[in-house]
Scaffold this motif. Structure first.
Motif: not given
Lengths: 455, 332
Positions: A24-29
């Motif tokens: 996952v990446a920063e900002g992912d829900t």
């Protein structure tokens, strides 16, 4: 409210791991059940799932970071509209575990004694190089080398082939040797042990992996009555060249039925040979010798030691003879006798004693049957004091036997009664604090050592 | 018990006589062993095979060189049938140095590497996975030998038997499971101990074919043995023979046999005896005369008497034998 996502423990003995990959990446829900990351333990790479839903606010640990402690924050999860908190949780990345051989080396230098390898491994060719290897890798290498040499050697047990070993000992071996020689069994210890013993009578050299030696209780009759006694009962005509191996003793928090040291049990039996190595070098050298030995050999490993690294001679064919103790370090004031995981506490105590100015001799028995009593006797004749250390129960322990040998053969040399440090005389409790109390501890060893030193 | 006897008329003397001789040798040998036990020359446990001779003799008739066999503690018959020397077997019973195990094994624990006889096993049922393991070794080495794994109706209730059935079927091991059903597990009848009337049918749960065989008819045993051997040798996996037999003597020498009537035993002896059956075939088929058979009796008796003499004369093992054969030495 922002929540810390913590480094998970993915096995009973895991204390740290490598964050191999973020998925996952920063900002992912994210929602519950999404795969967040791949985490490498010393056994396997495992997927790590989200429990809560929210938005990844911050990844605190970069991909590829090794030695991330269990329970340290690795990411921050935000609710909708929330900001990343300004004070970020601090991530603890522990120092890599100090390999016990390093402790030993320090200990040896503290005592100003020659390096331990030279004491027993006098046969190593001059200029032998060493490689750093875990106990797990050493065991795997020993089996693979012997299987390359001898077609009659094969590995059989639960999950050894396609799963690559419950503790990843046999990783890659199915690929190299194929399903004829790396054989998965059903969960049926009594049955597959008997089949392996029969195959040994028939001229093969099975290596039987027990997922743990606790499960070998189901197969005890075949080990004792069939494997150990047939050579004698047949007047020397036929015996069982077979190795029974697997983790033995307490792991971590697995409770009474999965935590028992069987060293003394098997050592009781004529016809069996029993080894319990501590270091990776001994694990490798002894396992190779065990596989070549024409007798049934019980090879007791330890889950906690599997991931520990040691220096192993980098030789094409490194073997260690069965029945010979290793003098880990030389000293004049006290002899500490141990084996297997007991060496961990022994070496910790030895270091503390050295700081007190005590000259300690540590004997790692390595083989329990035959037991190298001469090395222990020789040591005690020099030091006049002895403490034994093991994880097993106190009644009829290996230490009890060593004590009786010393009483009969070195009585006049003893300046104090021999003390046996053992696990406590209780089934292993589950609670973390009680488990710690049940095991033999460095404090136990220190107290015993001080007692025999009258200090 | 099945009663129908195979009455083949086209059998020759060469078919029948070896079976007769071998069964008779076992019976006379066992009678002599019983006698020596009574005289205190044989100690400990001693389990006689009298009544069951047709089982092992019928199956050995279809064995080939290199085939293996393993059985329980009721093993004297199996050893004689696979060609082991009567002297060596009897001397082991008396615990003498001339015995197959130098006197260190005894009645229940005897072996012959030369004859591929892997015991002689004292723990009920433990020989079953061992037999499958011997078969495993043959399959691993890529030869076509089979292993005869004998056990009783009593052992058929041990868990490891079914663990072994599962793996033998899973791995297509060339093993013939021979259930010698003599109807009594020590003192407990099959009816009181075993949920199924036909034990061989338990193999169906594992996909192992099998059949019940009249164990008082050596020719029926031989024929069924041939079917089993063909199945195993051709790589089709294990096979079960449940051979219905009967032991005339007690479980061991110290068994008062209160669990069955004297009449029951007598009835089997009179009506179904396997040796008498072949004797009748030899005589009615005009293959030989009563006098010829008397001569055979005499020869067998001589072998057995000689074995008893040997077993008495052979010295006890030397005291230092106590300490040998505990560990094998690494070959250089």
């Amino acid at each position: 409210m922002a929540v810390d996502i913590l480094m998970p423990a993915l096995s009973p003995t895991m204390e740290e791991g490598t964050l191999a990959k973020w998925l996952v990446a920063e900002g992912d829900t994210i929602k519950s059940g999404d795969i967040l990351a791949e985490i490498e333990t010393d056994k396997a790479t495992m997927e790590f799932e989200a429990v809560d839903e929210g938005i990844i606010g911050k990844l605190l640990v970069a991909e590829g970071t090794a030695s991330v402690s269990v329970n340290s924050p690795i990411a921050i999860l935000l609710e909708d509209g929330e900001e990343v908190p300004t004070i970020q949780a601090k991530t603890t990345v522990k120092d890599p575990i100090i390999a016990p051989n390093k402790q030993a080396t320090e200990l040896v230098s503290a005592l100003d004694a020659p390096p331990n390898e030279s004491l027993v491994d006098q046969n190593l060719p001059e200029g032998t190089k060493f490689k750093t290897q875990t106990v797990r890798e050493a065991i795997r290498e020993a089996m693979s080398e012997e299987m390359r040499l001898d077609e009659a050697v094969y590995l059989i047990g639960e999950e050894v082939a396609e799963y690559e070993g419950a503790y990843k000992i046999s990783q890659g071996m199915l690929d190299e040797f194929g399903s004829k020689r790396v054989i998965d069994t059903p969960i049926t210890e009594h049955g597959f042990t008997g089949i392996a013993v029969g195959a040994a009578f028939g001229g093969l050299k099975p290596v039987v992996e027990f997922m743990t030696f606790n499960f070998a209780m189901q197969a005890m009759d075949q080990i004792i009555n069939s494997a150990a006694k047939t050579l004698y009962m047949s007047g020397g005509q036929m015996g069982a060249p077979i190795v029974f191996r697997g983790p033995n003793g307490a792991a971590a928090r697995v409770g009474a039925q999965h935590s028992q040291d069987y060293a003394a049990w098997y050592s009781h039996i004529p016809g069996l040979k029993v080894v319990q190595p501590y270091s990776a070098a001994d694990a490798k050298g002894l396992l190779k010798s065990a596989i070549r030995d024409p007798n049934p050999v019980i090879f007791l490993e330890n889950e906690i030691l599997y991931g520990q690294s040691f220096e192993v001679p980098d030789l094409a064919d490194y073997t260690v003879p069965l029945g010979k103790a290793r003098v880990w370090c030389e000293g004049n004031d006290i002899t500490l006798v141990s084996f297997g995981i007991g060496m961990k506490y022994t070496l910790e105590a030895a270091e503390q004693l050295a700081e007190m100015g005590v000259s300690v001799e540590v004997v790692d028995l390595r083989s329990l049957r035959p037991l190298d009593t001469q090395t222990v006797i020789n040591s005690v004749k020099k030091t006049n004091r002895c403490v034994t250390i093991e994880e097993g129960y106190p009644v009829c322990s290996i230490g009890n036997y060593v004590s009786s040998v010393l009483m009969q053969q070195a009585f006049d040399y003893l300046d104090a009664p021999v003390i046996n440090c053992t696990g406590k005389d209780v089934p292993m409790p589950y609670a973390a604090n009680l488990e710690k109390l049940a095991l033999v501890t460095t404090e136990d060893v220190m107290a015993a050592a001080k007692s025999v030193l009258y200090r | 018990m099945a009663t129908k006897k195979t009455r083949k008329t086209n059998l020759s003397k060469d078919d029948l006589m070896p079976l007769y001789r071998r069964m008779l040798l076992i019976r006379r040998f066992e009678e002599k062993a019983g006698q020596l036990y009574g005289m205190g020359l044989i100690g400990g446990f001693c389990h006689l095979y009298i009544g069951q001779e047709a089982v092992v003799v019928g199956l050995e008739a279809v064995a080939e060189e290199g085939d293996k066999r393993v059985t329980s503690y009721r093993d004297h018959g199996h050893m004689l049938a696979c060609g082991m020397d009567a002297n060596g077997v009897m001397a082991e019973l008396t615990g003498r140095s001339g015995g197959y195990s130098k006197g260190k094994g005894g009645s229940m624990h005897m072996f012959s590497k030369e004859k591929h006889f892997y015991g002689g096993h004292g723990i009920v049922g433990a020989q079953v996975p061992i037999g499958a393991g011997l078969a495993f070794s043959d399959k691993y080495k890529g030869n076509t030998n089979v292993t005869f794994t004998y056990f009783g109706d009593g052992a058929a209730n041990q868990g490891q038997v079914y663990e072994t059935f599962n793996m033998a079927a899973l791995w297509d091991l060339p093993v013939i499971f021979v259930i010698e059903n003599n109807q009594y597990a020590m003192g407990t009848s099959q009816q009181r101990s075993t949920s199924s009337a036909e034990i061989y049918e338990r193999g169906q749960a594992f996909g192992i074919p099998g059949e019940a065989v009249d164990g008082m008819d050596v020719l029926a045993v031989k024929a069924a043995g041939q079917t089993a051997v063909n199945h195993c040798r051709s790589g089709q996996g294990p096979y079960i023979l449940e051979i219905k037999t009967y032991r005339y003597r007690g479980h061991s020498m110290s068994d008062p046999a209160k669990y069955r009537t004297r009449e029951e035993v007598q009835k089997v002896r009179e009506e179904k005896d396997a040796i008498q059956h072949v004797r009748d075939l030899l005589l009615t088929g005009k293959h030989c005369t009563e006098d010829d058979l008397k001569l055979v009796d005499k020869e067998i008796k001589a072998i057995v008497n000689q074995s008893a003499e040997f077993a008495k004369e052979s010295p006890e093992p030397a005291p230092d034998e106590l300490w040998t054969d505990i560990y094998a030495n690494l070959e250089a």
